[in-house]
Design an enzyme around this catalytic site. Structure first.
Site, PDB file in Angstrom:
ATOM      1  N   GLU A   1      85.951  29.997  -6.478  1.00  0.00           N
ATOM      2  CA  GLU A   1      84.543  30.331  -6.446  1.00  0.00           C
ATOM      3  C   GLU A   1      84.200  31.149  -5.203  1.00  0.00           C
ATOM      4  O   GLU A   1      83.579  32.192  -5.290  1.00  0.00           O
ATOM      5  CB  GLU A   1      83.733  29.032  -6.465  1.00  0.00           C
ATOM      6  CG  GLU A   1      82.254  29.221  -6.527  1.00  0.00           C
ATOM      7  CD  GLU A   1      81.786  29.720  -7.891  1.00  0.00           C
ATOM      8  OE1 GLU A   1      80.581  29.825  -8.056  1.00  0.00           O
ATOM      9  OE2 GLU A   1      82.623  30.000  -8.764  1.00  0.00           O
ATOM     10  N   ASP A   2      84.630  30.672  -4.042  1.00  0.00           N
ATOM     11  CA  ASP A   2      84.226  31.302  -2.790  1.00  0.00           C
ATOM     12  C   ASP A   2      85.110  32.478  -2.403  1.00  0.00           C
ATOM     13  O   ASP A   2      84.653  33.423  -1.792  1.00  0.00           O
ATOM     14  CB  ASP A   2      84.279  30.278  -1.641  1.00  0.00           C
ATOM     15  CG  ASP A   2      83.196  29.225  -1.775  1.00  0.00           C
ATOM     16  OD1 ASP A   2      82.347  29.376  -2.661  1.00  0.00           O
ATOM     17  OD2 ASP A   2      83.216  28.269  -0.984  1.00  0.00           O
TER      18      ASP A   2
END
Ligand code: MN
Length: 514
Positions: free
Chosen positions: A117-118
């Site tokens: 995600e990051d």
């Protein structure tokens, strides 16, 4: 270098984070990826390693260390709102999972849960580095992260469905997700008031019920109190003060009851742990609010827990306690013989204690206590040997029961249930007896296999079968959700061609044996 490495002789790989970090993220629910590169705080891995050392072996620890290093490298330079290096968050999540003694794959997923995600790490890369099961867990967690949870009641059933579907594929996804949420809630203070409220409401509406359904009582209680403290800070503070003050007054009564119980059990030769139970602040608040009770009325009930070594002793203890103080009629519940849907087992009784105050007792064994505290996670404990079939079936049974319960409560579509059943364990079908008991069979099993699964004698005496109330051939392959009824006759005997009707080893050997 802001981190203490897991390994005393770390091999520091050159940082590759700069080029791959996603642009400043705005869609985050709880953690902001702000970069303050000059800030130096230490995120220590040693408490996690200590916990893992108690139940994992050296080779597990080695691959976990690799996952840690990769995650550390990916998150390098990223800082949490609180000012701590970002990696402190995955470590904390992994620590919570280690408290539940989750297996190595789940711990690795916890450490890696934010890298897709990051940091835009691709699933293929995770497969290559850590294998497909870990990559799937991380992928599942990332997908879950993207679900927008709204607070509207009508959206709640849908959110539930998505969560359930995710956990139906692998319950560890939800366990890691709950650990993630727990840590975010513990560190919510760094967020804006508006965000605190939104996240707390979401926690209360989505995560708290799931933790409850899964029987994860410790988290359930903590998430509730944390949400409560952010949603109603004034009420939380007032109650918290009042409880602290009342605790002093209660001490004498609690001590008196405790001593009496301990002494009596000791005289009866029962080895037991006796604990006083504290209500959560949210629990007190709800009771006051829902039942229109005053603070003192709610707090005027004393709670104790007695943990014994085996289940016969639970009943023995019950008898002894009923001899010590008079039981209140209608308050006894036997959740040992009839466990709650989330697997919870205990005997509950309310006694009339000294000064006429009601005293609630929970009596259970160590094993039941473990399940009561950590629910489904207790079934997911890391095991050195392969889990046995019975174990798996038992756990699935309890699991399905809890899913069915949610289904009932949220009024979800029948289609959802179909999904859950199919996705749960792709190698199994789940069918029902006419009395709604769930029977797990391997895929391809027939009505005759079902009869032998119930009992060898039933199998041997089968003459016909009804599937979903329709007469059906014995060789009919069963599908998840079928209701199967077997008609027997004492005079019926197996025939050799039955061997062609069955798929399970148990049925085949029983027929041969006959
Ligand atoms: Mn996270």
């Amino acid at each position: 270098m802001s981190l203490i490495p897991l390994d005393p002789t770390p091999t520091q790989t050159p940082s590759r984070t700069k080029g791959r970090r996603a642009p400043a993220k705005t869609a985050e629910p709880t953690e902001a990826a702000i970069e303050i590169p000059h800030r130096i705080t230490v995120a220590s891995i040693s408490p996690l390693t200590e916990k893992l050392n108690t139940y994992l072996n050296a080779s597990d620890l080695k691959i976990i260390r690799e996952a840690y290093r990769f995650s550390d490298e990916m998150h390098l330079g990223q800082v949490r709102r609180s000012g701590e290096p970002y990696i402190s968050h995955p470590i904390a999540v992994a620590e919570i999972c280690a408290d539940w003694k989750l297996d190595a794959q789940a711990i690795m997923a916890a450490l890696l849960h934010d890298v897709m995600e990051d940091q835009d790490v691709k699933k293929d890369e995770l497969i290559e580095r850590f294998g497909s099961p870990v990559a799937s867990l991380v992928d599942g967690l990332s997908k879950l992260e993207k679900i927008e949870f709204q607070s509207q009641i009508e959206a709640q059933a849908e959110n539930f469905r998505k969560m359930l579907l995710a956990m139906a594929r692998d319950v560890r996804v939800i366990l890691v997700k709950l650990a993630d949420r727990l840590h975010n809630m513990r560190t919510l203070g760094a967020m804006s008031t508006e965000k605190q409220r939104r996240i707390s409401r979401e926690t209360m509406e989505v995560y708290v019920p799931i933790a409850h359904r899964l029987g994860l009582n410790n988290i359930y209680r903590e998430l509730q109190d944390l949400s409560f403290s952010h949603l109603y800070p004034m009420r939380y503070r007032t109650l918290s003060k009042a409880v602290k003050a009342a605790r002093g007054n209660r001490r004498e009564v609690v001590g008196k009851i405790m001593d009496a119980v301990k002494l009596t059990l000791q005289q009866a030769g029962i080895a037991a742990e006796v604990h006083g139970r504290e209500k959560t602040l949210y629990g007190i608040y709800r009771k006051m609010h829902d039942k229109h009770l005053s603070f003192s009325q709610v707090l005027d009930v004393y709670g104790f827990r007695v943990v014994v070594t085996d289940f016969v002793q639970s009943y023995h203890t019950l008898g002894i306690l009923h001899g010590l103080f008079k039981p209140m009629p209608g308050k006894f519940k036997d959740y040992i013989a009839m466990p709650k849907l989330n697997g919870y087992q205990s005997l509950h009784t309310t006694l009339i204690g000294p000064y006429g105050t009601p005293v609630e007792f929970q009596i259970r064994t160590q094993d039941m206590h473990r399940v009561a505290e950590s629910g489904v996670a207790a079934h997911w404990l890391y095991k050195d040997d392969q889990a046995t079939v019975t174990d798996l079936q038992m756990r699935t049974h309890a699991w399905l029961q809890s899913l069915l319960d949610i289904q009932k409560q949220t009024g979800d579509s029948a289609e959802f249930l179909e999904h859950v059943k199919v996705d749960l364990f792709p190698d199994s079908v789940y069918v029902f007896t006419p009395k709604s008991k769930i029977i797990a069979l391997s895929r391809g099993a027939t009505a005759l296999d079902f009869a032998y699964t119930i009992h060898t004698d039933i199998g041997d005496q089968t003459i016909a079968a009804k599937i979903n109330h329709e007469p059906s051939p014995l060789r009919t392959e069963l599908r998840s959700g079928d209701i199967v009824e077997i008609i027997t006759s004492p005079d019926s005997r197996p025939t050799p061609n039955w061997l062609g009707y069955v798929r399970t080893g148990k049925a085949r050997s029983a027929i041969r044996h006959y």
